[in-house]
Design a protein around this motif. Structure first.
Motif, PDB file in Angstrom:
ATOM      1  N   GLU A  88     -19.253 -48.021  23.110  1.00 19.05           N
ATOM      2  CA  GLU A  88     -18.178 -49.244  23.132  1.00 19.05           C
ATOM      3  C   GLU A  88     -18.576 -49.608  21.386  1.00 19.05           C
ATOM      4  O   GLU A  88     -19.006 -50.637  21.318  1.00 19.05           O
ATOM      5  CB  GLU A  88     -18.813 -50.416  23.966  1.00 19.05           C
ATOM      6  CG  GLU A  88     -18.697 -49.908  25.479  1.00 19.05           C
ATOM      7  CD  GLU A  88     -17.479 -49.624  25.952  1.00 19.05           C
ATOM      8  OE1 GLU A  88     -16.245 -49.801  25.460  1.00 19.05           O
ATOM      9  OE2 GLU A  88     -17.294 -48.742  27.263  1.00 19.05           O
ATOM     10  N   PRO A  89     -18.001 -48.897  20.514  1.00 16.04           N
ATOM     11  CA  PRO A  89     -18.311 -49.048  19.107  1.00 16.04           C
ATOM     12  C   PRO A  89     -17.516 -50.227  18.664  1.00 16.04           C
ATOM     13  O   PRO A  89     -16.194 -50.454  19.205  1.00 16.04           O
ATOM     14  CB  PRO A  89     -17.919 -47.842  18.458  1.00 16.04           C
ATOM     15  CG  PRO A  89     -17.039 -47.210  19.306  1.00 16.04           C
ATOM     16  CD  PRO A  89     -17.228 -47.624  20.673  1.00 16.04           C
ATOM     17  N   ALA A  90     -17.841 -50.974  17.662  1.00 12.83           N
ATOM     18  CA  ALA A  90     -17.017 -51.840  16.942  1.00 12.83           C
ATOM     19  C   ALA A  90     -16.520 -51.567  15.815  1.00 12.83           C
ATOM     20  O   ALA A  90     -15.632 -52.215  15.375  1.00 12.83           O
ATOM     21  CB  ALA A  90     -17.888 -53.110  17.105  1.00 12.83           C
ATOM     22  N   PHE A  91     -16.944 -50.424  15.095  1.00 12.11           N
ATOM     23  CA  PHE A  91     -16.366 -50.060  14.032  1.00 12.11           C
ATOM     24  C   PHE A  91     -16.134 -48.698  13.632  1.00 12.11           C
ATOM     25  O   PHE A  91     -16.771 -47.958  14.410  1.00 12.11           O
ATOM     26  CB  PHE A  91     -17.503 -50.518  12.790  1.00 12.11           C
ATOM     27  CG  PHE A  91     -17.426 -52.036  12.541  1.00 12.11           C
ATOM     28  CD1 PHE A  91     -16.499 -52.597  11.949  1.00 12.11           C
ATOM     29  CD2 PHE A  91     -18.354 -52.927  13.219  1.00 12.11           C
ATOM     30  CE1 PHE A  91     -16.521 -54.295  11.851  1.00 12.11           C
ATOM     31  CE2 PHE A  91     -18.298 -53.826  13.167  1.00 12.11           C
ATOM     32  CZ  PHE A  91     -17.467 -54.809  12.592  1.00 12.11           C
ATOM     33  N   ASP A  92     -15.065 -48.163  13.199  1.00 13.38           N
ATOM     34  CA  ASP A  92     -14.693 -46.815  12.965  1.00 13.38           C
ATOM     35  C   ASP A  92     -15.242 -46.395  11.817  1.00 13.38           C
ATOM     36  O   ASP A  92     -15.990 -47.080  11.015  1.00 13.38           O
ATOM     37  CB  ASP A  92     -12.710 -46.563  12.922  1.00 13.38           C
ATOM     38  CG  ASP A  92     -12.609 -46.862  11.440  1.00 13.38           C
ATOM     39  OD1 ASP A  92     -13.102 -47.268  10.703  1.00 13.38           O
ATOM     40  OD2 ASP A  92     -11.369 -47.015  11.705  1.00 13.38           O
ATOM     41  N   PRO A  93     -14.975 -44.903  11.598  1.00 10.72           N
ATOM     42  CA  PRO A  93     -15.872 -44.158  10.454  1.00 10.72           C
ATOM     43  C   PRO A  93     -15.451 -44.824   9.075  1.00 10.72           C
ATOM     44  O   PRO A  93     -16.196 -44.482   8.091  1.00 10.72           O
ATOM     45  CB  PRO A  93     -15.531 -42.780  10.566  1.00 10.72           C
ATOM     46  CG  PRO A  93     -14.462 -42.794  11.693  1.00 10.72           C
ATOM     47  CD  PRO A  93     -14.365 -43.991  12.297  1.00 10.72           C
ATOM     48  N   HIS A  94     -14.395 -45.570   8.898  1.00 16.09           N
ATOM     49  CA  HIS A  94     -14.030 -46.119   7.561  1.00 16.09           C
ATOM     50  C   HIS A  94     -14.563 -47.610   7.445  1.00 16.09           C
ATOM     51  O   HIS A  94     -14.496 -48.129   6.579  1.00 16.09           O
ATOM     52  CB  HIS A  94     -12.506 -46.045   7.473  1.00 16.09           C
ATOM     53  CG  HIS A  94     -11.885 -44.635   7.513  1.00 16.09           C
ATOM     54  ND1 HIS A  94     -11.336 -44.276   8.660  1.00 16.09           N
ATOM     55  CD2 HIS A  94     -11.835 -43.451   6.898  1.00 16.09           C
ATOM     56  CE1 HIS A  94     -10.875 -42.994   8.601  1.00 16.09           C
ATOM     57  NE2 HIS A  94     -11.135 -42.690   7.608  1.00 16.09           N
ATOM     58  N   GLY A  95     -15.395 -47.793   8.496  1.00 10.05           N
ATOM     59  CA  GLY A  95     -15.809 -49.159   8.459  1.00 10.05           C
ATOM     60  C   GLY A  95     -14.772 -50.222   9.067  1.00 10.05           C
ATOM     61  O   GLY A  95     -14.906 -51.434   9.046  1.00 10.05           O
ATOM     62  N   HIS A  96     -13.674 -49.647   9.472  1.00 16.36           N
ATOM     63  CA  HIS A  96     -12.681 -50.835  10.044  1.00 16.36           C
ATOM     64  C   HIS A  96     -13.105 -51.089  11.610  1.00 16.36           C
ATOM     65  O   HIS A  96     -13.514 -50.422  12.048  1.00 16.36           O
ATOM     66  CB  HIS A  96     -11.312 -50.200  10.157  1.00 16.36           C
ATOM     67  CG  HIS A  96     -10.771 -49.880   8.730  1.00 16.36           C
ATOM     68  ND1 HIS A  96      -9.791 -48.770   8.531  1.00 16.36           N
ATOM     69  CD2 HIS A  96     -11.035 -50.490   7.493  1.00 16.36           C
ATOM     70  CE1 HIS A  96      -9.562 -48.617   7.342  1.00 16.36           C
ATOM     71  NE2 HIS A  96     -10.230 -49.599   6.874  1.00 16.36           N
ATOM     72  N   PRO A  97     -12.577 -52.479  11.655  1.00  9.77           N
ATOM     73  CA  PRO A  97     -13.138 -52.983  13.066  1.00  9.77           C
ATOM     74  C   PRO A  97     -12.183 -52.531  14.181  1.00  9.77           C
ATOM     75  O   PRO A  97     -10.908 -52.402  13.891  1.00  9.77           O
ATOM     76  CB  PRO A  97     -13.009 -54.670  12.965  1.00  9.77           C
ATOM     77  CG  PRO A  97     -11.902 -54.686  11.919  1.00  9.77           C
ATOM     78  CD  PRO A  97     -12.227 -53.574  10.831  1.00  9.77           C
ATOM     79  N   ILE A  98     -12.857 -51.969  15.061  1.00  3.70           N
ATOM     80  CA  ILE A  98     -12.192 -51.685  16.460  1.00  3.70           C
ATOM     81  C   ILE A  98     -11.934 -52.714  17.403  1.00  3.70           C
ATOM     82  O   ILE A  98     -12.931 -53.170  18.041  1.00  3.70           O
ATOM     83  CB  ILE A  98     -12.818 -50.458  17.166  1.00  3.70           C
ATOM     84  CG1 ILE A  98     -13.221 -49.512  16.303  1.00  3.70           C
ATOM     85  CG2 ILE A  98     -12.313 -49.895  18.398  1.00  3.70           C
ATOM     86  CD1 ILE A  98     -13.846 -48.299  16.894  1.00  3.70           C
ATOM     87  N   PRO A  99     -10.762 -53.016  17.759  1.00  7.21           N
ATOM     88  CA  PRO A  99     -10.367 -54.190  18.717  1.00  7.21           C
ATOM     89  C   PRO A  99     -11.025 -54.074  20.155  1.00  7.21           C
ATOM     90  O   PRO A  99     -11.233 -52.852  20.537  1.00  7.21           O
ATOM     91  CB  PRO A  99      -8.740 -54.135  19.113  1.00  7.21           C
ATOM     92  CG  PRO A  99      -8.403 -53.594  17.607  1.00  7.21           C
ATOM     93  CD  PRO A  99      -9.465 -52.598  17.141  1.00  7.21           C
ATOM     94  N   ALA A 100     -11.801 -55.090  20.598  1.00  7.63           N
ATOM     95  CA  ALA A 100     -12.524 -54.649  21.693  1.00  7.63           C
ATOM     96  C   ALA A 100     -11.512 -54.467  22.934  1.00  7.63           C
ATOM     97  O   ALA A 100     -10.284 -54.657  22.824  1.00  7.63           O
ATOM     98  CB  ALA A 100     -13.254 -56.160  22.146  1.00  7.63           C
ATOM     99  N   PRO A 101     -11.783 -54.098  24.319  1.00  7.65           N
ATOM    100  CA  PRO A 101     -10.756 -53.738  25.262  1.00  7.65           C
ATOM    101  C   PRO A 101     -10.055 -55.035  25.594  1.00  7.65           C
ATOM    102  O   PRO A 101      -8.888 -54.885  25.978  1.00  7.65           O
ATOM    103  CB  PRO A 101     -11.738 -53.486  26.698  1.00  7.65           C
ATOM    104  CG  PRO A 101     -12.922 -53.066  25.934  1.00  7.65           C
ATOM    105  CD  PRO A 101     -13.126 -53.806  24.782  1.00  7.65           C
ATOM    106  N   ASP A 102     -10.593 -56.323  25.191  1.00  4.70           N
ATOM    107  CA  ASP A 102      -9.521 -57.500  25.428  1.00  4.70           C
ATOM    108  C   ASP A 102      -8.809 -57.702  24.318  1.00  4.70           C
ATOM    109  O   ASP A 102      -8.144 -58.758  24.155  1.00  4.70           O
ATOM    110  CB  ASP A 102     -10.570 -58.852  25.984  1.00  4.70           C
ATOM    111  CG  ASP A 102     -11.280 -58.954  24.626  1.00  4.70           C
ATOM    112  OD1 ASP A 102     -11.415 -58.600  23.479  1.00  4.70           O
ATOM    113  OD2 ASP A 102     -12.004 -59.956  25.133  1.00  4.70           O
TER     114      ASP A 102
END
Lengths: 224, 224
Positions: free
Chosen positions: B124-138
DNA sequence: ACCTCAATTTAGGCTGGCCTAAATTTTACC
DNA sequence: GGTAAAATTTAGGCCAGCCTAAATTGAGGT
């Protein structure tokens, strides 16, 4: 009805399957397999036959077969499909009855690079979770002597090699009966009238009854 | 030119990006971002605005913004995109400059189930490899105080949080300069005329020169 | 051989999404 | 405040691939 139109690859895959028995792929059966009207199939077959290079040989009112170019595309798509099925099971923990649809969509989206990386990660596998052969990178098929269970006579012993993956409900029934690729069995009895097969699975005392539909969906390797 | 037409999701993602600054998404910029003619964008915006429920609010000659429904779709797509990027890097060994295109295609092909399994596999990561935030399931976004490097004054210290992922060439240049998410630095000097930034990366003696374009592609967290 | 019927193809039309060219509106500058 | 340039929309078309309905043809039974 599928929510999207079948792609060229879908047409080629369908022709490939209907053509495995050496016969031509009929317009009607293609239409049924692809979920479109027969008239639409006629149109697409004409297009595929006039592609450069041609992907199918189309004879009016006689059906279609693949050209070598068309077969290459069909096999490449089949490879991606089966690699993806195995990938979903091994890496993402899918059940073997859940992978077909997902792979159906993904096979159109992955790059050659991704295909190669998946294959490497899985150890260049030769068979998918249903026991179906995965075409090699050069698109040759690994050999297997599988035959539909429907062709196994009473008394014969054998091993399940693969099962048809088209219908998740069938897959779950097989699972529940313990009929997975790799399982050994003996054919206890065949009935001619209603065409039932009585199977005793290795290690189990009870016999399992298989109807004619299931018997066509199970592919087995018979002991000599 | 992309070999396929942009999907509805692509339109919504593009509007989302162009709209982050609170302004309307202009037809021309959307057209450039999506690789289609401006006239085509006008047509599609009308369609999206009359969808049930509407996905965008479209005001003639003023541009478009997302409705809540449209934003949900954009964020869900962004989530899939960034999860896939991380997945490709972590599981399939992709380089971080190779993942964007692949994720761009896959994000339209994966099911909710696959998204969930990938997220679980990755913890359940919060950031992608470029450092961008990943929206949560909600679909809520994890917080980050990142700001373009272009806004950092001389003398300030900070850490690289993320880099724009749109251009692989840019990514490779950043890689070569050692400018990866997580790296600490000090801004040694700014030049007003040609708008250069001189960066001394933590642990290295030499300063690195960053042009204005790169400075817009690097997002940093500045020390207080 | 014929005739019926199922399979197939033709004809004609629709939709979605793209394009270019021309018309319109806004912006921005003098 | 007027006007030229830029942005946007309208108008008119194209193409792929689907559909239905009607016409055609091949094949099996008698």
């Amino acid at each position: 009805m599928p929510d999207t139109s079948p792609s060229v690859q879908d047409y080629l895959k369908a022709i490939y399957r209907l053509t495995r028995d050496g016969r031509q792929a009929a317009t009607n059966r293609l239409a049924a397999a692809l979920g479109v009207a027969p008239a639409s199939v006629t149109g697409m077959l004409k297009r595929l036959a006039s592609e450069q290079p041609p992907l199918v040989v189309y004879r009016r009112r006689r059906g279609a077969t693949l050209t070598p170019a068309g077969e290459r595309i069909a096999l490449a798509t089949l490879r991606r499909h089966r690699l993806l099925e195995l990938f979903l099971v091994r890496v993402l923990g899918y059940g073997w009855d859940e992978v077909h649809e997902e792979a159906e969509r993904l096979e159109h989206a992955i790059s050659a690079r991704m295909e190669a990386r998946i294959a490497r990660l899985l150890g260049e596998p030769a068979f998918d979770p249903h026991g179906h052969p995965i075409p090699a990178p050069d698109l040759t098929l690994p050999l297997s002597r599988a035959v539909p269970l429907a062709q196994a006579a009473a008394g014969v012993r054998g091993r399940i090699v693969s099962v048809s993956d088209a219908d998740p409900a069938v897959l779950r029934r097989l699972s529940a009966l313990g009929l997975l690729p790799g399982v050994g069995f003996t054919v206890v009895q065949r009935t001619a009238g209603d065409n039932l097969a009585y199977l005793r699975v290795e290690g189990s005392a009870e016999a399992v009854v298989i109807g004619p539909a299931l018997a066509e969906a199970i592919f087995v390797e018979l002991d000599t």
